[in-house]
Design a protein around this motif. Structure first.
Motif, PDB file in Angstrom:
ATOM      1  N   ALA A 166     -41.031 -29.632   5.503  1.00 12.34           N
ATOM      2  CA  ALA A 166     -42.246 -29.132   5.105  1.00 12.34           C
ATOM      3  C   ALA A 166     -42.994 -29.743   4.183  1.00 12.34           C
ATOM      4  CB  ALA A 166     -41.943 -27.693   4.596  1.00 12.34           C
ATOM      5  N   ARG A 167     -42.208 -30.157   2.946  1.00  9.21           N
ATOM      6  CA  ARG A 167     -43.072 -31.124   2.148  1.00  9.21           C
ATOM      7  C   ARG A 167     -43.354 -32.445   2.553  1.00  9.21           C
ATOM      8  NH1 ARG A 167     -39.754 -33.027  -3.242  1.00  9.21           N
ATOM      9  NH2 ARG A 167     -38.680 -34.415  -1.600  1.00  9.21           N
ATOM     10  N   ALA A 168     -42.821 -33.183   3.488  1.00  7.71           N
ATOM     11  CA  ALA A 168     -43.155 -34.413   3.832  1.00  7.71           C
ATOM     12  C   ALA A 168     -44.369 -33.943   4.826  1.00  7.71           C
ATOM     13  CB  ALA A 168     -42.201 -34.945   4.922  1.00  7.71           C
ATOM     14  N   LEU A 169     -44.415 -32.744   5.605  1.00 10.91           N
ATOM     15  CA  LEU A 169     -45.592 -32.602   6.548  1.00 10.91           C
ATOM     16  C   LEU A 169     -46.737 -32.336   5.520  1.00 10.91           C
ATOM     17  CD1 LEU A 169     -47.131 -31.566   8.939  1.00 10.91           C
ATOM     18  CD2 LEU A 169     -45.946 -29.331   8.734  1.00 10.91           C
ATOM     19  N   ALA A 170     -46.887 -31.445   4.569  1.00 13.61           N
ATOM     20  CA  ALA A 170     -47.636 -31.304   3.693  1.00 13.61           C
ATOM     21  C   ALA A 170     -48.519 -32.695   3.119  1.00 13.61           C
ATOM     22  CB  ALA A 170     -47.426 -30.372   2.395  1.00 13.61           C
ATOM     23  N   GLU A 171     -47.402 -33.590   2.719  1.00 13.13           N
ATOM     24  CA  GLU A 171     -47.788 -34.573   2.290  1.00 13.13           C
ATOM     25  C   GLU A 171     -48.836 -35.558   3.353  1.00 13.13           C
ATOM     26  OE1 GLU A 171     -44.429 -36.632   0.864  1.00 13.13           O
ATOM     27  OE2 GLU A 171     -44.350 -35.605  -1.061  1.00 13.13           O
ATOM     28  N   ALA A 172     -48.578 -35.408   4.606  1.00 12.63           N
ATOM     29  CA  ALA A 172     -48.868 -36.235   5.661  1.00 12.63           C
ATOM     30  C   ALA A 172     -50.456 -35.507   5.937  1.00 12.63           C
ATOM     31  CB  ALA A 172     -48.318 -35.890   6.961  1.00 12.63           C
ATOM     32  N   LEU A 173     -50.515 -34.005   5.629  1.00 13.10           N
ATOM     33  CA  LEU A 173     -51.840 -33.274   5.579  1.00 13.10           C
ATOM     34  C   LEU A 173     -52.719 -33.746   4.591  1.00 13.10           C
ATOM     35  CD1 LEU A 173     -50.442 -29.716   6.650  1.00 13.10           C
ATOM     36  CD2 LEU A 173     -51.613 -31.117   8.191  1.00 13.10           C
ATOM     37  N   ALA A 174     -52.169 -33.914   3.482  1.00 11.85           N
ATOM     38  CA  ALA A 174     -52.987 -34.310   2.398  1.00 11.85           C
ATOM     39  C   ALA A 174     -53.488 -35.547   2.745  1.00 11.85           C
ATOM     40  CB  ALA A 174     -52.287 -34.558   1.261  1.00 11.85           C
ATOM     41  N   ARG A 175     -52.922 -36.539   3.275  1.00 10.87           N
ATOM     42  CA  ARG A 175     -53.274 -37.904   3.372  1.00 10.87           C
ATOM     43  C   ARG A 175     -54.416 -37.872   4.424  1.00 10.87           C
ATOM     44  NH1 ARG A 175     -47.942 -39.136   3.274  1.00 10.87           N
ATOM     45  NH2 ARG A 175     -47.840 -39.348   5.605  1.00 10.87           N
ATOM     46  N   THR A 176     -54.505 -36.835   5.512  1.00 12.27           N
ATOM     47  CA  THR A 176     -55.258 -36.597   6.622  1.00 12.27           C
ATOM     48  C   THR A 176     -56.536 -35.443   6.431  1.00 12.27           C
ATOM     49  OG1 THR A 176     -53.920 -35.622   7.968  1.00 12.27           O
ATOM     50  CG2 THR A 176     -53.803 -37.758   8.127  1.00 12.27           C
ATOM     51  N   GLU A 177     -56.423 -34.961   5.269  1.00  9.56           N
ATOM     52  CA  GLU A 177     -57.328 -33.789   5.086  1.00  9.56           C
ATOM     53  C   GLU A 177     -58.712 -33.976   5.469  1.00  9.56           C
ATOM     54  OE1 GLU A 177     -59.019 -30.691   1.831  1.00  9.56           O
ATOM     55  OE2 GLU A 177     -56.994 -32.030   1.398  1.00  9.56           O
ATOM     56  N   PRO A 178     -59.269 -33.268   6.605  1.00  6.86           N
ATOM     57  CA  PRO A 178     -60.549 -33.292   6.724  1.00  6.86           C
ATOM     58  C   PRO A 178     -61.552 -32.837   5.538  1.00  6.86           C
ATOM     59  CG  PRO A 178     -59.852 -31.424   7.983  1.00  6.86           C
ATOM     60  CD  PRO A 178     -58.684 -32.206   7.231  1.00  6.86           C
ATOM     61  N   ARG A 179     -62.618 -33.382   5.444  1.00  4.15           N
ATOM     62  CA  ARG A 179     -63.570 -32.859   4.234  1.00  4.15           C
ATOM     63  C   ARG A 179     -64.179 -31.340   4.637  1.00  4.15           C
ATOM     64  NH1 ARG A 179     -63.979 -36.335   0.312  1.00  4.15           N
ATOM     65  NH2 ARG A 179     -63.221 -38.570   0.747  1.00  4.15           N
ATOM     66  N   ASP A 180     -64.303 -30.448   3.741  1.00  5.12           N
ATOM     67  CA  ASP A 180     -65.060 -29.368   3.981  1.00  5.12           C
ATOM     68  C   ASP A 180     -66.436 -29.390   3.818  1.00  5.12           C
ATOM     69  OD1 ASP A 180     -62.587 -28.155   4.931  1.00  5.12           O
ATOM     70  OD2 ASP A 180     -61.937 -27.591   2.819  1.00  5.12           O
ATOM     71  N   ASP A 181     -67.147 -30.608   4.325  1.00  6.91           N
ATOM     72  CA  ASP A 181     -68.707 -30.778   3.882  1.00  6.91           C
ATOM     73  C   ASP A 181     -69.369 -30.653   5.161  1.00  6.91           C
ATOM     74  OD1 ASP A 181     -67.753 -33.134   4.957  1.00  6.91           O
ATOM     75  OD2 ASP A 181     -68.194 -34.407   3.318  1.00  6.91           O
ATOM     76  N   GLY A 182     -68.857 -30.342   6.296  1.00  4.00           N
ATOM     77  CA  GLY A 182     -69.584 -30.277   7.614  1.00  4.00           C
ATOM     78  C   GLY A 182     -70.137 -28.749   7.898  1.00  4.00           C
ATOM     79  N   SER A 183     -70.473 -28.291   9.178  1.00  4.22           N
ATOM     80  CA  SER A 183     -70.977 -27.296   9.365  1.00  4.22           C
ATOM     81  C   SER A 183     -69.817 -25.940   9.315  1.00  4.22           C
ATOM     82  CB  SER A 183     -71.163 -27.085  10.912  1.00  4.22           C
ATOM     83  OG  SER A 183     -71.761 -25.880  11.312  1.00  4.22           O
ATOM     84  N   VAL A 184     -70.273 -25.019   8.558  1.00  8.12           N
ATOM     85  CA  VAL A 184     -69.433 -23.957   8.311  1.00  8.12           C
ATOM     86  C   VAL A 184     -70.006 -22.604   8.774  1.00  8.12           C
ATOM     87  CG1 VAL A 184     -68.091 -24.908   6.464  1.00  8.12           C
ATOM     88  CG2 VAL A 184     -70.035 -23.366   5.969  1.00  8.12           C
ATOM     89  N   GLY A 185     -69.179 -21.532   9.092  1.00  9.59           N
ATOM     90  CA  GLY A 185     -69.514 -20.351   9.541  1.00  9.59           C
ATOM     91  C   GLY A 185     -68.510 -19.408   9.243  1.00  9.59           C
ATOM     92  N   LEU A 186     -68.741 -18.262   9.858  1.00  9.29           N
ATOM     93  CA  LEU A 186     -67.664 -17.020   9.750  1.00  9.29           C
ATOM     94  C   LEU A 186     -66.322 -17.520  10.356  1.00  9.29           C
ATOM     95  CD1 LEU A 186     -67.211 -13.994   8.601  1.00  9.29           C
ATOM     96  CD2 LEU A 186     -67.906 -13.442  10.806  1.00  9.29           C
TER      97      LEU A 186
END
Length: 364
Positions: free
Chosen positions: A180-200
């Motif tokens: 799980a920790r290795a997966l979280a580190e992979a997610l941290a490396r590829t995290e998309p930015r939350d600066d696009g279109s958002v909604g409910l």
């Protein structure tokens, strides 16, 4: 209705206690049940001790859902009102339950009851295409809703929560915690930015939360709603289908049909890499719940984490990027590693468990 001692005795849920002691009609007079004089039957549908409970109440031919909370449900009440104003509380088409009554002091909501099989059930009954089409109809129809209620909830919020998920899995099994920790580190490396279109966003758009109402989808259980990318809800729906496919082989083929129908129905709406990322993160969240279940949960956990790791690899952009630094997902203290190594061949004492929790907090 008579008081019901069969309901849980939970002082943190004042609404549940009031219904338990006085009955629904007297506890929530705004429903007008005392004037009718009809018998009311209650069924406990869901219960999270100290947090929330959901009751199904039947009055003659009428059925409603009663939700009792430990926290203030005013934001959720406002959401139901906003969804109704947006046209999603009608008698046909895609819809959410209407708000019928709520009591701020008792922290209780009463909402309409949506009747129909869940998309999870549809898949198990061989109607995967119908399940995927309903979910796609909901996501497409609500992606541009003019409802701006809820706190920000995107990739950054998911990453923040992974720390607790890793800690729980690591306490239950060291090898699964490491995966799980290795997966979280992979997610941290590829995290998309939350600066696009958002909604409910729903926040927990499980296949069990989407119903087939005959002429459209209905969606329930919105206590984690917020403002985020559409891929967050889409990723969670696909993750629950993936869990069904991986852990219940007899339904694997139909789950794939549902996935394909959903992707076809949302073509042009979703960013593929962001979707893969959110599906991987959702699988990690679903894995965190497995130690509380029965049977060989470790094999199931490894299966879900392996699929999530594969998806996280697909979330990486083709071009090389410099990932944002997220030190929170690498435990800084070597003391934690030493403690975990020492406990790899024997159970931990209560004192050692307390020490690990303290080290996990320091590592975050």
């Amino acid at each position: 209705m008579k008081p019901s001692a069969a309901l849980p005795d939970d002082p943190r849920l004042p609404g549940l206690m009031a219904i338990r002691d006085r009955g629904l009609a007297r506890a929530i007079p705004a429903l007008g049940l005392e004037q009718g004089g009809e018998d009311v039957s209650l069924e406990l549908c869901g219960y999270h001790p100290g947090a929330r409970a959901t009751l199904a109440a039947r009055v003659g031919q009428r059925r409603v859902a009663v939700k009792a909370f430990a926290d203030d449900p005013a934001p959720e009440a406002a959401l139901y009102q906003a969804l109704s104003a947006a046209g999603l509380a009608g008698a046909s088409g895609a819809r959410a339950p209407p708000l019928l009554a709520w009591d701020h002091a008792l922290r209780v909501l009463v909402i309409g009851w949506l009747e129909g099989p869940t998309t999870h059930h549809l898949v198990k009954e061989g109607q995967g295409r119908r399940a995927g089409e309903l979910a796609a109809q909901w996501v497409q129809g609500t992606a541009s809703l003019p409802v701006k209620l809820g706190l920000p909830f995107g990739a950054a919020g998911m990453m923040h929560e992974t720390r607790a998920w890793i800690g729980k899995l690591g306490m239950a099994d060291l090898s699964i915690g490491a995966a799980a920790r290795a997966l979280a580190e992979a997610l941290a490396r590829t995290e998309p930015r939350d600066d696009g279109s958002v909604g409910l966003v729903h926040g927990t758009l499980y296949a069990r939360h989407i119903l087939d109402l005959g002429d459209g989808p209905g969606v329930i259980d919105r206590h984690r709603f917020g403002q985020g990318p559409v891929e967050l809800d889409a990723g969670m729906f696909l993750a629950t289908l993936c869990r069904l496919r991986l852990l219940h082989p007899t339904h694997a083929a139909e789950a794939l049909v549902a996935e394909q129908a959903f992707l076809e129905g949302t073509r042009g709406l979703l960013d593929e890499r962001a979707l893969a990322w959110h599906q991987a993160a959702a699988l990690l969240q679903l894995t965190e719940r497995l130690p509380d279940g029965r049977g060989d949960w470790r094999a199931r956990a490894h299966a879900l984490l392996a699929e999530a790791t594969r998806l996280a690899g697909g979330a990486a952009p083709r071009e090389a990027i410099t990932p944002r630094r997220r030190a929170a997902f690498r435990f800084k203290t070597p003391a934690l590693e030493l403690v975990l190594q020492a406990l790899s061949t024997r159970p931990a004492t209560q004192e050692e468990l307390d020490q690990i929790r303290a080290l996990l907090r320091e590592g975050g």
